[in-house]
Structure formats: structure tokens, C-alpha cells
Design a protein around this motif. Structure first.
Motif, mmCIF file in Angstrom:
data_model
loop_
_atom_site.group_PDB
_atom_site.id
_atom_site.type_symbol
_atom_site.label_atom_id
_atom_site.label_comp_id
_atom_site.label_asym_id
_atom_site.label_seq_id
_atom_site.Cartn_x
_atom_site.Cartn_y
_atom_site.Cartn_z
ATOM 1 N N THR A 1 -92.278 75.607 -19.315
ATOM 2 C CA THR A 1 -93.690 75.350 -19.641
ATOM 3 C C THR A 1 -94.131 73.999 -19.078
ATOM 4 N N ASP A 2 -93.747 73.761 -17.828
ATOM 5 C CA ASP A 2 -94.038 72.510 -17.135
ATOM 6 C C ASP A 2 -95.306 72.707 -16.296
ATOM 7 N N VAL A 3 -96.456 72.401 -16.861
ATOM 8 C CA VAL A 3 -97.730 72.645 -16.190
ATOM 9 C C VAL A 3 -97.864 71.832 -14.903
ATOM 10 N N PRO A 4 -97.520 70.531 -14.874
ATOM 11 C CA PRO A 4 -97.620 69.786 -13.617
ATOM 12 C C PRO A 4 -96.768 70.396 -12.495
ATOM 13 N N ALA A 5 -95.560 70.860 -12.838
ATOM 14 C CA ALA A 5 -94.708 71.473 -11.819
ATOM 15 C C ALA A 5 -95.319 72.769 -11.310
ATOM 16 N N LEU A 6 -95.907 73.545 -12.212
ATOM 17 C CA LEU A 6 -96.584 74.771 -11.794
ATOM 18 C C LEU A 6 -97.781 74.452 -10.903
ATOM 19 N N ALA A 7 -98.560 73.453 -11.299
ATOM 20 C CA ALA A 7 -99.754 73.084 -10.537
ATOM 21 C C ALA A 7 -99.404 72.695 -9.106
ATOM 22 N N ALA A 8 -98.239 72.075 -8.924
ATOM 23 C CA ALA A 8 -97.822 71.634 -7.588
ATOM 24 C C ALA A 8 -97.529 72.812 -6.665
ATOM 25 N N LEU A 9 -97.319 74.006 -7.230
ATOM 26 C CA LEU A 9 -97.007 75.186 -6.422
ATOM 27 C C LEU A 9 -98.249 75.968 -6.019
ATOM 28 N N LEU A 10 -99.394 75.602 -6.575
ATOM 29 C CA LEU A 10 -100.620 76.360 -6.351
ATOM 30 C C LEU A 10 -101.417 75.806 -5.176
ATOM 31 N N ARG A 11 -102.034 76.680 -4.437
ATOM 32 C CA ARG A 11 -102.956 76.244 -3.398
ATOM 33 C C ARG A 11 -104.265 75.792 -4.052
ATOM 34 N N ASP A 12 -105.010 74.962 -3.366
ATOM 35 C CA ASP A 12 -106.243 74.424 -3.939
ATOM 36 C C ASP A 12 -107.194 75.504 -4.406
ATOM 37 N N ASP A 13 -107.268 76.617 -3.655
ATOM 38 C CA ASP A 13 -108.232 77.669 -3.973
ATOM 39 C C ASP A 13 -107.578 78.869 -4.653
ATOM 40 N N VAL A 14 -106.494 78.625 -5.369
ATOM 41 C CA VAL A 14 -105.779 79.697 -6.049
ATOM 42 C C VAL A 14 -106.718 80.484 -6.963
ATOM 43 N N ARG A 15 -106.418 81.765 -7.090
ATOM 44 C CA ARG A 15 -107.231 82.656 -7.920
ATOM 45 C C ARG A 15 -106.341 83.254 -8.999
ATOM 46 N N CYS A 16 -106.853 83.293 -10.244
ATOM 47 C CA CYS A 16 -106.055 83.771 -11.364
ATOM 48 C C CYS A 16 -106.898 84.703 -12.227
ATOM 49 N N ALA A 17 -106.328 85.872 -12.595
ATOM 50 C CA ALA A 17 -107.022 86.817 -13.463
ATOM 51 C C ALA A 17 -105.991 87.558 -14.297
ATOM 52 N N MET A 18 -106.459 88.176 -15.400
ATOM 53 C CA MET A 18 -105.570 88.905 -16.304
ATOM 54 C C MET A 18 -106.237 90.205 -16.742
ATOM 55 N N PRO A 19 -106.291 91.207 -15.854
ATOM 56 C CA PRO A 19 -106.917 92.474 -16.244
ATOM 57 C C PRO A 19 -106.159 93.119 -17.417
ATOM 58 N N PRO A 20 -106.861 93.706 -18.385
ATOM 59 C CA PRO A 20 -108.310 93.927 -18.440
ATOM 60 C C PRO A 20 -109.094 92.807 -19.135
ATOM 61 N N THR A 21 -108.435 91.689 -19.461
ATOM 62 C CA THR A 21 -109.145 90.576 -20.080
ATOM 63 C C THR A 21 -110.197 90.047 -19.112
ATOM 64 N N PRO A 22 -111.442 89.893 -19.541
ATOM 65 C CA PRO A 22 -112.494 89.411 -18.631
ATOM 66 C C PRO A 22 -112.226 87.982 -18.168
ATOM 67 N N GLY A 23 -112.691 87.681 -16.968
ATOM 68 C CA GLY A 23 -112.633 86.314 -16.476
ATOM 69 C C GLY A 23 -111.732 86.150 -15.267
ATOM 70 N N VAL A 24 -112.224 85.399 -14.289
ATOM 71 C CA VAL A 24 -111.458 85.030 -13.101
ATOM 72 C C VAL A 24 -111.552 83.525 -12.944
ATOM 73 N N HIS A 25 -110.420 82.862 -12.823
ATOM 74 C CA HIS A 25 -110.387 81.419 -12.607
ATOM 75 C C HIS A 25 -110.055 81.149 -11.154
ATOM 76 N N VAL A 26 -110.867 80.354 -10.500
ATOM 77 C CA VAL A 26 -110.694 80.067 -9.076
ATOM 78 C C VAL A 26 -110.566 78.555 -8.892
#
Length: 321
Positions: free
Chosen positions: A210-235
Motif C-alpha cells: 500500500t505504498d502510494v508514492p511507489a505506485l505513483a512513480a509507475l504511472l504515466r502523467d496521463d494515466v487513466r483509471c476506471a472501475m466498471p460498473p462503478t461510475p467515474g473515470v480518473h485521468v
């Protein structure tokens, strides 16, 4: 060419069953839902049995079944989802396990382009883009660009003119360009290279910690995240990280993981420790899209997908809990 479908029901079922997996994948591309595709394939076989006398032998049984399946998909879309997806969000999207995709007939070694197309047209970003098309242009795109049907045959299936089919194909291709990732040619997709494996390993380790900074370092700047069928897209990295923090990810508890592959993409099944069960129980499945050495998309699915994906229903304690 098969010319006679005047068979007893068991023999007919055996003939149709040969094509079940590819028809299921076809319906899945059309519908974006694994379960809707299952229902539609069953409906396809029922329609085929009832109409078997109409088969005139001018095409293969396979092509005849594809025609029935496509129309069954269009009928379902007209009643259940008459409007396509909007805003990059597909609430009904479901993953497709690679172990079932492996049942598809192998593409010949002399057809490398066909193999690439097969992989790219089953990845989740492609499915999301397809679901933004209106049903008939969607059918035209899949029949022409994925299955390689001639425009004349597609026109006959849809009861339309060749000009109308060609026009629909151009509109569908334009729609796909609008919704597909710009760097699509650089996808790692189903390629199990060392860099991809290492990135998935680091993502998994950071998530378990549960290391959020380490996870963040692996993401591209324009990463896209969603959890169907839960509404919402984070970009964007900041928006995705903020959503994790707000959802209490850092206080989630003990996690275990099982690696898998879904839609020809790397995926990780997460299990959460439940003291009352003395076991780790299914939590979510993260399906990753990777390009340029970074994670560019995470699609997260709920624990109800675990059985379909062939993942264990629980993991035992290991003595560290």
C-alpha cells in the motif's frame, strides 16, 4: 463447404459447438460484456436450430452462424443498450480471460499481421472505443476490419447497400481514432517481455505494501483509471493518486496477489485478509495497459469477476497475519 443441416439435434449441436468460442469472442466485441455474449451465443444457437432449413449452402456454416450472431447482438443492443457509451466510460465492460482466448484456432505462422490484429482487437481499450460506436457502424467495423468480410457480404447481412456499408465503415474508423489511445502502436499488449514483467512486479509489490508514492512513480502523467460498473473515470496521475487516498487505500489491510492475464494484457488479482474467515478473500482485479515503460491505464474489476477469470475463491493464511 457444409451444405446440409438436416441433422438430428445432437449432431447439429456438435456442428455448431465447433464455433462457440469464436462466436463468443465476436459477440463480446459487439457487446463489451462477457455475460451478455454468453447469452447471445445461446440465442444464436437457438435461432440457428429453428432456422436450419433456411441454410442454402451458399456460404459456410461458420459464416451463417456469424450472420445470426451479429443480428442477435444488434437485437439485444436495440432493446438493452440502444445508446452507445459516452465520455470514455463503459459501465457494462467486463474482462475476458486469456485461458478462454487460448481456445481460439491458432493463426498460421505466415500471417503475423492477423495475429497482431487479433490481439489488438481484444484489448480493453479497443473494447471501450468500440462501445462508443452506434450499433450498426460497430457491426460494420467488426465484420470488415476484424473478420475481413467483403463489403458486399456485410451489406447483405445488414440489408443495406455497399455504399452505405462503406460510409458506415468510414464513420466507425473515425470514431475509433477519436477514442483509441494515441500511442496504440507502442502497446506491449500480449508481449511478455522482461520490461513488462518487471513493471508488473513493481506494481504488485507497491500495491501489496500500500505504498502510494511507489505506485505513483509507475504511472504515466496521463494515466487513466476506471472501475466498471462503478461510475467515474480518473485521468492523470494526480487525479488517480487522489482517488486512491480518498478511498483509504493506504489503510486497506493485508493483501495477497495472484498474477494472471486478461484480454491479452497483464493483470493482478488482489485478495484481502479477512480475520473472520482466516483467509484472504477476493477483492479486485487490476488489468494494466503499459506503454513506454509506464502504466497508462488501470481498469479495476470487482470480486464477482474472479470465478470467470479462473482465479481462486480464497487464499490461505501464511502465518504472518
Amino acid at each position: 463447404m457444409d451444405t446440409d443441416l438436416r441433422l438430428e439435434k445432437p449432431a447439429f449441436a456438435g456442428l455448431a459447438e465447433r464455433h462457440r468460442r469464436e462466436l463468443h469472442v465476436h459477440c463480446y466485441r459487439m457487446l463489451g460484456s462477457f455475460e451478455d455474449a454468453e447469452d447471445t451465443v445461446q440465442e444464436t444457437f437457438l435461432r440457428a436450430w429453428r432456422r436450419r432449413e433456411s441454410f442454402e449452402g451458399r456460404s459456410t456454416v461458420r459464416a451463417w452462424l456469424y450472420r445470426i450472431a451479429t443480428n442477435a447482438c444488434l437485437d439485444l443492443l436495440a432493446t438493452v443498450r440502444p445508446e452507445p457509451a459516452t465520455g470514455g466510460e463503459v459501465p457494462w465492460l467486463q474482462p475476458y480471460p486469456d485461458r478462454l482466448l487460448d481456445e481460439l484456432p491458432a493463426v498460421g505462422a505466415d500471417e503475423p499481421e492477423a495475429a497482431a490484429v487479433a490481439r489488438e482487437t481484444i484489448e480493453l481499450a479497443y473494447l471501450v472505443a468500440v462501445q462508443h460506436l452506434a450499433p450498426r457502424p460497430r457491426a460494420v467495423l467488426i465484420l470488415r476490419d476484424v473478420l475481413g468480410w467483403p463489403a458486399k457480404e456485410v451489406a447483405e447481412l445488414l440489408g443495406d447497400s455497399v455504399n452505405s456499408v462503406n460510409s458506415a465503415l468510414q464513420r466507425a474508423r473515425a470514431g475509433m481514432r477519436e477514442h483509441l489511445p494515441a500511442e496504440r502502436q507502442d502497446w506491449t499488449g500480449g508481449k511478455e517481455d522482461a520490461a513488462t514483467r518487471d513493471l508488473v512486479r513493481r506494481f504488485t509489490e507497491a500495491a501489496v505494501a500500500t505504498d502510494v508514492p511507489a505506485l505513483a512513480a509507475l504511472l504515466r502523467d496521463d494515466v487513466r483509471c476506471a472501475m466498471p460498473p462503478t461510475p467515474g473515470v480518473h485521468v492523470g496521475r494526480d487525479a488517480v493518486v487522489s482517488s486512491w487516498v480518498e478511498d483509504g487505500f493506504e489503510a486497506l489491510g493485508r493483501l495477497k496477489t495472484v498474477p494472471t492475464t486478461v484480454n491479452r494484457q497483464p493483470a493482478v488479482g488482489f485478495y484481502l485478509w479477512r480475520a473472520d474467515e482466516r483467509a484472504y478473500l477476493p477483492l479486485t482485479v487490476d488489468v494494466l495497459r503499459i506503454s513506454g515503460g509506464a502504466i497508462t491505464e488501470i481498469l479495476t474489476f470487482h470480486d464477482d469477476r474472479f470465478p470467470r477469470l479462473g482465479l481462486p475463491d480464497r487464499l490461505p493464511a501464511d502465518g504472518t497475519e
